[in-house]
Design a protein around this motif. Structure first.
Motif, PDB file in Angstrom:
ATOM      1  N   VAL A   1     -13.903  13.924  51.874  1.00 59.75           N
ATOM      2  CA  VAL A   1     -13.133  13.969  50.634  1.00 59.75           C
ATOM      3  C   VAL A   1     -11.787  14.594  50.951  1.00 59.75           C
ATOM      4  CG1 VAL A   1     -12.980  14.926  48.307  1.00 59.75           C
ATOM      5  CG2 VAL A   1     -15.188  14.136  49.186  1.00 59.75           C
ATOM      6  N   TYR A   2     -10.736  13.932  50.510  1.00 57.44           N
ATOM      7  CA  TYR A   2      -9.377  14.436  50.732  1.00 57.44           C
ATOM      8  C   TYR A   2      -8.868  15.007  49.412  1.00 57.44           C
ATOM      9  CZ  TYR A   2      -9.683  12.385  55.278  1.00 57.44           C
ATOM     10  OH  TYR A   2     -10.085  12.106  56.555  1.00 57.44           O
ATOM     11  N   LEU A   3      -8.590  16.297  49.455  1.00 53.13           N
ATOM     12  CA  LEU A   3      -8.172  17.021  48.258  1.00 53.13           C
ATOM     13  C   LEU A   3      -6.685  17.332  48.319  1.00 53.13           C
ATOM     14  CD1 LEU A   3     -11.085  19.633  48.118  1.00 53.13           C
ATOM     15  CD2 LEU A   3     -10.754  17.731  46.543  1.00 53.13           C
ATOM     16  N   CYS A   4      -6.059  17.185  47.191  1.00 54.83           N
ATOM     17  CA  CYS A   4      -4.665  17.572  47.039  1.00 54.83           C
ATOM     18  C   CYS A   4      -4.604  18.742  46.064  1.00 54.83           C
ATOM     19  CB  CYS A   4      -3.870  16.384  46.504  1.00 54.83           C
ATOM     20  SG  CYS A   4      -2.150  16.732  46.131  1.00 54.83           S
ATOM     21  N   ALA A   5      -3.722  19.678  46.321  1.00 51.30           N
ATOM     22  CA  ALA A   5      -3.546  20.821  45.416  1.00 51.30           C
ATOM     23  C   ALA A   5      -2.063  21.118  45.285  1.00 51.30           C
ATOM     24  CB  ALA A   5      -4.286  22.046  45.944  1.00 51.30           C
ATOM     25  N   SER A   6      -1.687  21.621  44.125  1.00 49.47           N
ATOM     26  CA  SER A   6      -0.286  22.004  43.939  1.00 49.47           C
ATOM     27  C   SER A   6      -0.219  23.374  43.288  1.00 49.47           C
ATOM     28  CB  SER A   6       0.469  20.971  43.095  1.00 49.47           C
ATOM     29  OG  SER A   6       0.040  20.980  41.741  1.00 49.47           O
ATOM     30  N   SER A   7       0.915  24.023  43.478  1.00 50.44           N
ATOM     31  CA  SER A   7       1.152  25.289  42.783  1.00 50.44           C
ATOM     32  C   SER A   7       2.588  25.332  42.305  1.00 50.44           C
ATOM     33  CB  SER A   7       0.816  26.495  43.658  1.00 50.44           C
ATOM     34  OG  SER A   7       1.760  26.664  44.677  1.00 50.44           O
ATOM     35  N   ARG A   8       2.791  26.169  41.320  1.00 52.76           N
ATOM     36  CA  ARG A   8       4.054  26.188  40.587  1.00 52.76           C
ATOM     37  C   ARG A   8       5.229  26.620  41.459  1.00 52.76           C
ATOM     38  NH1 ARG A   8       3.847  30.227  35.714  1.00 52.76           N
ATOM     39  NH2 ARG A   8       3.701  31.628  37.493  1.00 52.76           N
ATOM     40  N   ASP A   9       4.954  27.536  42.365  1.00 50.81           N
ATOM     41  CA  ASP A   9       6.057  28.064  43.165  1.00 50.81           C
ATOM     42  C   ASP A   9       5.602  28.254  44.604  1.00 50.81           C
ATOM     43  OD1 ASP A   9       5.416  31.092  41.355  1.00 50.81           O
ATOM     44  OD2 ASP A   9       4.468  30.363  43.178  1.00 50.81           O
ATOM     45  N   SER A  10       6.509  28.700  45.440  1.00 48.91           N
ATOM     46  CA  SER A  10       6.188  28.866  46.847  1.00 48.91           C
ATOM     47  C   SER A  10       5.321  30.096  47.091  1.00 48.91           C
ATOM     48  CB  SER A  10       7.477  28.962  47.671  1.00 48.91           C
ATOM     49  OG  SER A  10       8.265  30.033  47.210  1.00 48.91           O
ATOM     50  N   TRP A  11       5.155  30.916  46.053  1.00 48.89           N
ATOM     51  CA  TRP A  11       4.317  32.097  46.202  1.00 48.89           C
ATOM     52  C   TRP A  11       2.828  31.729  46.179  1.00 48.89           C
ATOM     53  CZ3 TRP A  11       4.976  36.444  48.348  1.00 48.89           C
ATOM     54  CH2 TRP A  11       4.175  37.544  48.063  1.00 48.89           C
ATOM     55  N   ASN A  12       2.544  30.507  45.698  1.00 49.57           N
ATOM     56  CA  ASN A  12       1.154  29.999  45.725  1.00 49.57           C
ATOM     57  C   ASN A  12       0.178  30.925  45.020  1.00 49.57           C
ATOM     58  OD1 ASN A  12       2.133  27.866  47.254  1.00 49.57           O
ATOM     59  ND2 ASN A  12       1.675  28.888  49.176  1.00 49.57           N
ATOM     60  N   GLU A  13       0.583  31.437  43.871  1.00 47.29           N
ATOM     61  CA  GLU A  13      -0.301  32.349  43.164  1.00 47.29           C
ATOM     62  C   GLU A  13      -1.585  31.667  42.709  1.00 47.29           C
ATOM     63  OE1 GLU A  13       1.531  35.018  40.429  1.00 47.29           O
ATOM     64  OE2 GLU A  13      -0.261  35.185  39.212  1.00 47.29           O
ATOM     65  N   LYS A  14      -1.488  30.430  42.317  1.00 43.46           N
ATOM     66  CA  LYS A  14      -2.686  29.732  41.869  1.00 43.46           C
ATOM     67  C   LYS A  14      -2.560  28.264  42.246  1.00 43.46           C
ATOM     68  CE  LYS A  14      -5.487  28.896  37.741  1.00 43.46           C
ATOM     69  NZ  LYS A  14      -5.659  29.193  36.313  1.00 43.46           N
ATOM     70  N   LEU A  15      -3.563  27.753  42.919  1.00 45.35           N
ATOM     71  CA  LEU A  15      -3.576  26.345  43.273  1.00 45.35           C
ATOM     72  C   LEU A  15      -4.380  25.556  42.254  1.00 45.35           C
ATOM     73  CD1 LEU A  15      -4.176  26.116  47.132  1.00 45.35           C
ATOM     74  CD2 LEU A  15      -2.041  26.235  45.861  1.00 45.35           C
ATOM     75  N   PHE A  16      -3.873  24.410  41.896  1.00 41.49           N
ATOM     76  CA  PHE A  16      -4.572  23.477  41.022  1.00 41.49           C
ATOM     77  C   PHE A  16      -4.976  22.282  41.891  1.00 41.49           C
ATOM     78  CE2 PHE A  16      -3.668  25.357  36.889  1.00 41.49           C
ATOM     79  CZ  PHE A  16      -2.614  26.203  37.191  1.00 41.49           C
ATOM     80  N   PHE A  17      -6.248  21.998  41.891  1.00 38.88           N
ATOM     81  CA  PHE A  17      -6.766  20.934  42.744  1.00 38.88           C
ATOM     82  C   PHE A  17      -6.972  19.651  41.956  1.00 38.88           C
ATOM     83  CE2 PHE A  17      -7.850  22.478  46.967  1.00 38.88           C
ATOM     84  CZ  PHE A  17      -7.669  23.836  46.819  1.00 38.88           C
ATOM     85  N   GLY A  18      -6.754  18.542  42.628  1.00 45.03           N
ATOM     86  CA  GLY A  18      -7.136  17.247  42.094  1.00 45.03           C
ATOM     87  C   GLY A  18      -8.616  16.998  42.337  1.00 45.03           C
ATOM     88  N   SER A  19      -9.101  15.885  41.812  1.00 42.07           N
ATOM     89  CA  SER A  19     -10.525  15.559  41.950  1.00 42.07           C
ATOM     90  C   SER A  19     -10.872  15.011  43.325  1.00 42.07           C
ATOM     91  CB  SER A  19     -10.936  14.542  40.890  1.00 42.07           C
ATOM     92  OG  SER A  19     -10.777  15.094  39.598  1.00 42.07           O
ATOM     93  N   GLY A  20      -9.852  14.674  44.097  1.00 38.97           N
ATOM     94  CA  GLY A  20     -10.102  14.231  45.459  1.00 38.97           C
ATOM     95  C   GLY A  20     -10.262  12.725  45.586  1.00 38.97           C
ATOM     96  N   THR A  21     -10.082  12.255  46.808  1.00 38.97           N
ATOM     97  CA  THR A  21     -10.385  10.863  47.172  1.00 38.97           C
ATOM     98  C   THR A  21     -11.504  10.911  48.193  1.00 38.97           C
ATOM     99  OG1 THR A  21      -8.170   9.997  46.781  1.00 38.97           O
ATOM    100  CG2 THR A  21      -9.572   8.775  48.305  1.00 38.97           C
ATOM    101  N   GLN A  22     -12.603  10.255  47.862  1.00 38.36           N
ATOM    102  CA  GLN A  22     -13.717  10.189  48.813  1.00 38.36           C
ATOM    103  C   GLN A  22     -13.530   8.968  49.697  1.00 38.36           C
ATOM    104  OE1 GLN A  22     -17.599  11.095  47.274  1.00 38.36           O
ATOM    105  NE2 GLN A  22     -18.598   9.830  48.802  1.00 38.36           N
ATOM    106  N   LEU A  23     -13.283   9.204  50.961  1.00 38.66           N
ATOM    107  CA  LEU A  23     -13.049   8.118  51.920  1.00 38.66           C
ATOM    108  C   LEU A  23     -14.308   7.908  52.767  1.00 38.66           C
ATOM    109  CD1 LEU A  23     -11.202   6.127  53.473  1.00 38.66           C
ATOM    110  CD2 LEU A  23     -10.532   8.057  54.932  1.00 38.66           C
ATOM    111  N   SER A  24     -14.755   6.675  52.791  1.00 36.27           N
ATOM    112  CA  SER A  24     -15.890   6.309  53.638  1.00 36.27           C
ATOM    113  C   SER A  24     -15.417   5.246  54.611  1.00 36.27           C
ATOM    114  CB  SER A  24     -17.044   5.762  52.800  1.00 36.27           C
ATOM    115  OG  SER A  24     -17.509   6.725  51.876  1.00 36.27           O
TER     116      SER A  24
END
Lengths: 108, 114
Positions: free
Chosen positions: B89-112
């Motif tokens: 599963v490939y997960l992407c996450a983003s955060s509001r600033d470069s301080w990375n106080e909180k990451l928000f994750f996507g649901s992911g792409t499951q690659l087979s």
């Protein structure tokens, strides 16, 4: 290389009991994160600990950080079935590196 | 959008095929991460962007893996000549600033990869 170690990796608890999950890391960092992941789902942020001695609580979960010992704990109080999930700690040191996770099962 | 969006949700590829995985971070988020999560394991860091700049790609397992974020918003992770060991599963996450106080994750792409 930064290493993040969690223990235990598997935890089966009875409802109503207390337990602690440990997260050790190998390099200096002032930022530690705890995440929850339900099966087949993505990660949900639980706590962000940004300084030595930081303690945060949300419901039955309490997280703390000791940067000198390079240790964080996630304490579960009076566990309930809804807490069953995998819990990850992550340390931010250039990269956000995750532990292997603790798979928690709470049984009635 | 309200959260981090990843597409496709599932991808089945034949060995040797190229794939492209898309991540739409939360609007305005500066930092974007890609992770690879094998079954029963924790997420493994692949690469990190701050706006359009790829600041760290040390986690990419081989030169078959390539990521870009040309306009500082949407990101694409491309895997060339897929191998079975790329299945995860490939997960992407983003955060509001470069301080990375909180990451928000996507649901992911499951690659087979078959």
């Amino acid at each position: 290389e930064l290493k993040v170690e969690q223990n235990p990796l598997f935890l089966s608890m009875q409802e109503g009991k207390n337990y602690t999950i440990y997260c050790n890391y190998s390099t200096t960092s002032d930022r530690l994160y705890w995440y929850r992941q339900d099966p087949g789902k993505s990660l949900e942020s639980l706590f962000v600990l940004l300084s030595n001695g930081a303690v945060k609580q949300e419901g039955r979960l309490m997280a703390s950080l000791d940067t000198k010992a390079r240790l964080s704990t996630l304490h579960i109080t009076a566990a309930v079935h809804d807490l069953s999930a995998t819990y990850f700690c992550a340390v931010d040191s250039l990269q956000m590196r995750f532990g292997a996770g603790t798979r928690l099962t709470v049984k009635p | 959008g309200a959260g981090v969006s990843q597409s496709p949700r599932y991808k089945v590829a034949k060995r040797g095929q190229d794939v492209a995985l898309r991540c739409d971070p939360i609007s305005g988020h500066v930092s974007l991460f890609w992770y690879q999560q094998a079954l029963g394991q924790g997420p493994e860091f692949l690469t990190y962007f701050q706006n359009e700049a790829q600041l760290d790609k040390s986690g990419l397992p081989s030169d078959r893996f390539f990521a870009e974020r040309p306009e500082g918003s949407v990101s694409t992770l491309k895997i060339q000549r897929t191998q079975q060991e790329d299945s995860a599963v490939y997960l992407c996450a983003s955060s509001r600033d470069s301080w990375n106080e909180k990451l928000f994750f996507g649901s992911g792409t499951q690659l087979s990869v078959l």
